[in-house]
Design a protein around this motif. Structure first.
Motif, mmCIF file in Angstrom:
data_model
loop_
_atom_site.group_PDB
_atom_site.id
_atom_site.type_symbol
_atom_site.label_atom_id
_atom_site.label_comp_id
_atom_site.label_asym_id
_atom_site.label_seq_id
_atom_site.Cartn_x
_atom_site.Cartn_y
_atom_site.Cartn_z
ATOM 1 N N PHE A 142 0.832 -1.204 0.000
ATOM 2 C CA PHE A 142 0.000 0.000 0.000
ATOM 3 C C PHE A 142 0.868 1.257 0.000
ATOM 4 O O PHE A 142 0.597 2.217 -0.740
ATOM 5 N N ALA A 143 1.934 1.269 0.803
ATOM 6 C CA ALA A 143 2.831 2.427 0.848
ATOM 7 C C ALA A 143 3.476 2.673 -0.516
ATOM 8 O O ALA A 143 3.662 3.824 -0.937
ATOM 9 N N GLY A 144 3.822 1.597 -1.218
ATOM 10 C CA GLY A 144 4.386 1.747 -2.565
ATOM 11 C C GLY A 144 3.378 2.329 -3.534
ATOM 12 O O GLY A 144 3.719 3.167 -4.377
ATOM 13 N N TRP A 145 2.121 1.888 -3.432
ATOM 14 C CA TRP A 145 1.061 2.439 -4.288
ATOM 15 C C TRP A 145 0.866 3.923 -4.013
ATOM 16 O O TRP A 145 0.768 4.730 -4.954
ATOM 17 N N VAL A 146 0.844 4.299 -2.734
ATOM 18 C CA VAL A 146 0.683 5.713 -2.386
ATOM 19 C C VAL A 146 1.837 6.529 -2.951
ATOM 20 O O VAL A 146 1.627 7.607 -3.531
ATOM 21 N N MET A 147 3.055 6.033 -2.812
ATOM 22 C CA MET A 147 4.225 6.755 -3.306
ATOM 23 C C MET A 147 4.118 7.004 -4.804
ATOM 24 O O MET A 147 4.407 8.105 -5.289
ATOM 25 N N ARG A 148 3.664 6.013 -5.558
ATOM 26 C CA ARG A 148 3.528 6.181 -7.006
ATOM 27 C C ARG A 148 2.432 7.189 -7.338
ATOM 28 O O ARG A 148 2.571 7.996 -8.270
ATOM 29 N N GLN A 149 1.330 7.149 -6.595
ATOM 30 C CA GLN A 149 0.248 8.108 -6.833
ATOM 31 C C GLN A 149 0.701 9.531 -6.561
ATOM 32 O O GLN A 149 0.411 10.454 -7.338
ATOM 33 N N VAL A 150 1.410 9.733 -5.464
ATOM 34 C CA VAL A 150 1.890 11.083 -5.124
ATOM 35 C C VAL A 150 2.886 11.572 -6.162
ATOM 36 O O VAL A 150 2.867 12.740 -6.571
ATOM 37 N N ARG A 151 3.750 10.676 -6.619
ATOM 38 C CA ARG A 151 4.717 11.043 -7.655
ATOM 39 C C ARG A 151 4.000 11.487 -8.927
ATOM 40 O O ARG A 151 4.373 12.498 -9.548
ATOM 41 N N ASP A 152 2.964 10.768 -9.322
ATOM 42 C CA ASP A 152 2.206 11.137 -10.522
ATOM 43 C C ASP A 152 1.508 12.486 -10.334
ATOM 44 O O ASP A 152 1.494 13.313 -11.243
ATOM 45 N N LEU A 153 0.923 12.699 -9.145
ATOM 46 C CA LEU A 153 0.212 13.955 -8.892
ATOM 47 C C LEU A 153 1.185 15.136 -8.865
ATOM 48 O O LEU A 153 0.834 16.240 -9.292
ATOM 49 N N ARG A 154 2.397 14.914 -8.383
ATOM 50 C CA ARG A 154 3.398 15.987 -8.415
ATOM 51 C C ARG A 154 3.697 16.391 -9.862
ATOM 52 O O ARG A 154 3.798 17.578 -10.174
ATOM 53 N N LYS A 155 3.813 15.403 -10.742
ATOM 54 C CA LYS A 155 4.065 15.702 -12.154
ATOM 55 C C LYS A 155 2.900 16.475 -12.774
ATOM 56 O O LYS A 155 3.095 17.240 -13.725
ATOM 57 N N LEU A 156 1.702 16.266 -12.238
ATOM 58 C CA LEU A 156 0.509 16.955 -12.742
ATOM 59 C C LEU A 156 0.308 18.321 -12.084
ATOM 60 O O LEU A 156 -0.714 18.957 -12.275
ATOM 61 N N GLN A 157 1.301 18.749 -11.290
ATOM 62 C CA GLN A 157 1.331 20.063 -10.639
ATOM 63 C C GLN A 157 0.381 20.175 -9.447
ATOM 64 O O GLN A 157 -0.058 21.274 -9.103
ATOM 65 N N PHE A 158 0.102 19.057 -8.791
ATOM 66 C CA PHE A 158 -0.491 19.130 -7.465
ATOM 67 C C PHE A 158 0.601 19.574 -6.489
ATOM 68 O O PHE A 158 1.795 19.420 -6.752
ATOM 69 N N GLN A 159 0.181 20.146 -5.371
ATOM 70 C CA GLN A 159 1.122 20.672 -4.397
ATOM 71 C C GLN A 159 1.636 19.534 -3.509
ATOM 72 O O GLN A 159 0.856 18.850 -2.851
ATOM 73 N N VAL A 160 2.967 19.340 -3.495
ATOM 74 C CA VAL A 160 3.581 18.268 -2.712
ATOM 75 C C VAL A 160 4.745 18.854 -1.917
ATOM 76 O O VAL A 160 5.676 19.407 -2.507
ATOM 77 N N ALA A 161 4.690 18.739 -0.596
ATOM 78 C CA ALA A 161 5.785 19.196 0.254
ATOM 79 C C ALA A 161 6.942 18.190 0.188
ATOM 80 O O ALA A 161 6.812 17.094 -0.359
ATOM 81 N N ASP A 162 8.074 18.553 0.793
ATOM 82 C CA ASP A 162 9.271 17.721 0.634
ATOM 83 C C ASP A 162 9.309 16.552 1.624
ATOM 84 O O ASP A 162 8.416 16.367 2.454
ATOM 85 N N LYS A 163 10.368 15.753 1.528
ATOM 86 C CA LYS A 163 10.474 14.540 2.334
ATOM 87 C C LYS A 163 10.621 14.834 3.821
ATOM 88 O O LYS A 163 10.124 14.072 4.656
#
Length: 345
Positions: free
Chosen positions: A87-108
């Motif tokens: 599940f954590a891997g799926w979330v990571m991939r979703q967040v990565r895709d949303l970042r590319k789509l210009q959703f707002q993502v804070a840093d690690k």
């Protein structure tokens, strides 16, 4: 995106992208405790003659650790760990895709702190994300993309005593991230700290804020064994918080956010109150105008209702910013009409 007179303040995401975000939010809201750091992998160690499973992962970049999972023969716990890592891997991939789509993502680093606060129950107890990180979260909630100056701050706020089963140490919680945080000295000699910070000019800072009539006054927060800095009219801002999420690093963390209409009006107020900080005042005003435009044009939200129970001195300060709002909202006449109507009322 350059914000100026005649510029559109935001752009709406496509429906498919908003749907992807909504699914991610829904699944993470019911996921329970989140795995810190990278998703990691399962590692079997049996050098002692007995087999034990560990989760190997990176809590911070460049530093791998292994956490005990279960004995080698504990199949149920092992399967649960496998599912959580998947599940954590799926979330990571979703967040990565949303970042590319210009959703707002804070840093690690922000992700590491937010995951720890979530897992210790502080958001469930009523802690609220405010400031620029809260603004970024609301842009995602409303399906809007806009220019946002990167922030190295996490602003946490509480309106009243947090509902915790027992007091928790705020300092121990942030130090459990394995990031090196140190308390920031108080504003006056001997004053308790209200913030922690990582080393360096660009190091992440975490502030605890609360309501108070005197800006900067130090207020004890006994349930966190810590202190908070007072901000005027935070009692107004923090009334009726909403459930949301913050995207950060490879995580989607359930949090509490201020009601967006109240967030708008308090940002306008803050832009008027920051008399000695023109850059921060302009940032607050742009955030207020952008969020308001997304609310009005996306949700048909009536801004005037949220201003109705604002204190009179706050409303008076808000009125002083109407000329500047007119310049920012040239491309958003519907939103400007709401501002003018609300302030005139």
């Amino acid at each position: 995106m350059v914000v100026g007179a005649g510029s559109s303040l935001y752009r709406a995401h496509e429906l498919a992208f908003r749907t992807q975000y909504a699914e991610l939010k829904e699944r993470c809201a019911s996921a329970g405790a989140l795995l810190p750091g990278t998703p990691g992998r399962l590692v079997l160690r049996d050098g002692t003659g007995h087999g034990y499973w560990y989760r190997g992962y990176y809590p911070v970049p460049g530093s791998e650790v292994e956490d005990f999972v279960c004995r080698a023969d504990d199949d149920d716990t092992l399967e649960d760990a496998r599912q959580r890592i998947e599940f954590a891997g799926w979330v990571m991939r979703q967040v990565r895709d949303l970042r590319k789509l210009q959703f707002q993502v804070a840093d690690k680093a922000a992700a590491r702190v937010l995951v720890e606060l979530h897992n210790t129950g502080l958001f469930a107890g009523g802690l609220v994300i405010v400031g620029t990180l809260g603004y970024m979260a609301w842009l995602n909630e409303l399906g809007a993309t806009a220019a946002v100056a990167r922030t190295q701050d996490i602003d946490l706020a509480r309106r009243q005593r947090l509902k915790l089963a027992a007091p928790l140490s705020f300092l121990q919680a942030v130090q459990a991230t394995k990031l090196k945080f140190v308390p920031v000295p108080g504003m006056s000699a001997g004053a308790p700290s209200t913030a922690v910070k990582r080393a360096g000019a660009e190091g992440l800072r975490v502030d605890v804020l609360t309501h108070g009539d005197v800006l900067g006054q130090v207020v004890a927060v006994p349930e966190l064994q810590w202190h908070a800095q007072a901000i005027p009219h935070y009692d107004y801002l923090l009334r009726e918080p909403r459930a949301g999420v913050v995207l950060a690093g490879g995580h989607c963390v359930p949090v509490n956010l201020p009601a967006p209409e109240r967030f708008v009006w308090h940002k306008v107020y803050s832009s008027a109150a920051r008399t000695g900080f023109p850059e921060k005042a302009q940032k607050d005003l742009v955030q207020a105008a952008t969020l308001a435009a997304a609310l009005v044009e996306h949700d048909d939200a009536p801004l005037s209702e949220a201003l109705g129970d604002a204190p009179a001195d706050m409303v008076a300060m808000v009125r002083t910013r109407l000329p500047a709002l007119r310049k920012l909202l040239l491309k958003h006449p519907q939103t400007l009409e709401q501002f003018e109507g609300a302030i005139a009322d």
